[in-house]
Design an enzyme around this catalytic site. Structure first.
Site, PDB file in Angstrom:
ATOM      1  CE  LYS A 152     -35.203   6.949  46.333  1.00 45.89           C
ATOM      2  NZ  LYS A 152     -34.802   6.754  44.941  1.00 45.89           N
ATOM      3  CD  GLU A 181     -30.734  12.557  39.301  1.00 44.39           C
ATOM      4  OE1 GLU A 181     -30.155  12.077  40.288  1.00 44.39           O
ATOM      5  OE2 GLU A 181     -31.891  13.012  39.349  1.00 44.39           O
ATOM      6  NE  ARG A 193     -33.207  10.320  49.400  1.00 40.00           N
ATOM      7  CZ  ARG A 193     -32.304   9.626  48.722  1.00 40.00           C
ATOM      8  NH1 ARG A 193     -31.291  10.253  48.139  1.00 40.00           N
ATOM      9  NH2 ARG A 193     -32.377   8.318  48.638  1.00 40.00           N
TER      10      ARG A 193
HETATM   11  C1  PLP Z   1     -32.905   9.646  40.307  1.00 33.94           C
HETATM   12  C2  PLP Z   1     -31.925   9.124  41.293  1.00 33.94           C
HETATM   13  N1  PLP Z   1     -30.739   9.745  41.399  1.00 33.94           N
HETATM   14  C3  PLP Z   1     -29.805   9.328  42.271  1.00 33.94           C
HETATM   15  C4  PLP Z   1     -30.028   8.249  43.101  1.00 33.94           C
HETATM   16  C5  PLP Z   1     -28.994   7.827  44.089  1.00 33.94           C
HETATM   17  O1  PLP Z   1     -29.373   8.206  45.397  1.00 33.94           O
HETATM   18  P1  PLP Z   1     -28.951   7.362  46.668  1.00 33.94           P
HETATM   19  O2  PLP Z   1     -27.460   7.358  46.703  1.00 33.94           O
HETATM   20  O3  PLP Z   1     -29.544   8.094  47.803  1.00 33.94           O
HETATM   21  O4  PLP Z   1     -29.503   5.994  46.479  1.00 33.94           O
HETATM   22  C6  PLP Z   1     -31.260   7.566  43.030  1.00 33.94           C
HETATM   23  C7  PLP Z   1     -31.551   6.423  43.897  1.00 33.94           C
HETATM   24  O5  PLP Z   1     -32.046   6.566  44.977  1.00 33.94           O
HETATM   25  C8  PLP Z   1     -32.232   8.025  42.116  1.00 33.94           C
HETATM   26  O6  PLP Z   1     -33.412   7.411  42.021  1.00 33.94           O
END
Ligand code: PLP
Length: 287
Positions: free
Chosen positions: A151, A184, A52
């Site tokens: 991200k 989300e 990622r």
């Molecule tokens: C905006 C957002 N959504 C979802 C997640 C959850 O993703 P992950 O399970 O990869 O930590 C995160 C954290 O990383 C996030 O910053």
């Protein structure tokens, strides 16, 4: 000896770990990051996080000056140097030192930072009682403008939503997309349980494709639970049997109230608890 922080190949004492004020990560939020967990010395889902991170970097035309293997090794070394077994690992790649203009070509080259520390996102009791969240007015970034799949170091969209949640007395905010559909939360993905099936918004709803989300969907499928990625409305959430959030820091946390409305019986549901238990088990044995 205090915690050491990795910056571009050197480990610095925490209070000496500094970047330039001309770094475009600071000036413009120009960079990408990952949050990763280590459990009992095992770094959980490291390959998925590397994938990622490198994809986020590629999407913003940022070159990471390492192979995935080299970066994995640097993360491992930083963790070991700090003697941490259970940790939260933050990997940051910035565009590096540039001029006051936007032009990324004027930056000297990307900078890689690795911070290892501990984290407690939510108090323990909320995992037993469940979390209360609130829908906020701040819409999730439109994927055509700035894809939530990246991200990036620009988390203002999420921070604005978080401020609204805190002002409403909640720890997490539910963000909708421009179509009014569920996207989300500020740092977590969202799931509901309806008639025994697990439902979560698809990537096209404009979400970060969470690694915990993927792991939980995998666990559920292996348990014979039907999993569907489909668009959800607020009313789908209000009428759900169960609801929970997933994230690297949060793991699996039940949600029992949304916009002051009780979800299901108002206590963490059986499927949520089962998945939380299975997720915990996985963190105890898998990398
Ligand atoms: C905006 C957002 N959504 C979802 C997640 C959850 O993703 P992950 O399970 O990869 O930590 C995160 C954290 O990383 C996030 O910053």
């Amino acid at each position: 000896m205090g915690l050491k922080v990795y910056i571009d190949g050197t480990l610095y004492e925490k209070d000496q770990a500094k970047v330039s004020v001309f770094d475009h990560g600071l000036l413009y939020g120009d960079g990408v990051f990952e949050g990763i967990r280590a459990y009992a010395g095992r770094i959980f889902q490291l390959d998925a996080h590397m994938e990622r991170l490198f994809n986020s970097a590629k999407a913003i035309a940022l070159k990471i000056p390492f192979s995935q293997q080299e970066l994995k090794q640097a993360i491992r070394n930083t963790l070991d140097t700090n003697g941490l077994k259970d940790a939260y690992i933050r990997v940051v790649v910035t565009r590096g030192v540039g001029t006051l203009g936007l032009d990324p070509n004027k930056c000297s080259g990307s900078s890689v930072i690795i911070i290892t520390d501990t984290i407690t996102l939510y108090p323990d009791e909320l995992y037993e009682k469940g979390l209360e969240i609130v829908t906020v007015a701040t819409m999730r970034n439109h994927p055509a403008a700035l894809s939530p799949r990246i991200k990036s170091l620009n988390y203002l969209n999420n921070i604005l939503a978080k401020i609204e949640a805190i002002n409403a007395g909640c720890l997490e905010a539910l963000m909708l997309n421009v179509d009014g559909l569920v996207a989300e939360c500020t740092g977590d993905n969202i799931f509901i349980v309806r008639n025994g099936a697990l439902l979560t918004p698809p990537e096209t709803a404009g979400i970060l494709k969470g690694i915990t989300r993927d792991v939980v969907m995998d666990i559920a499928r292996k348990e014979g639970i039907e999993v569907r990625e489909e668009n959800l409305t607020k009313s789908d959430l209000f009428t759900a049997d169960e609801c929970f959030l997933t994230g690297t820091a949060a793991e699996v946390i039940p949600v029992v109230k949304i916009d002051q409305r009780q979800i299901g019986p108002g206590t963490p549901g059986p499927i949520t608890q089962r998945l939380r238990g299975l997720f915990k088990e996985l963190t105890e044995k898998e990398e």
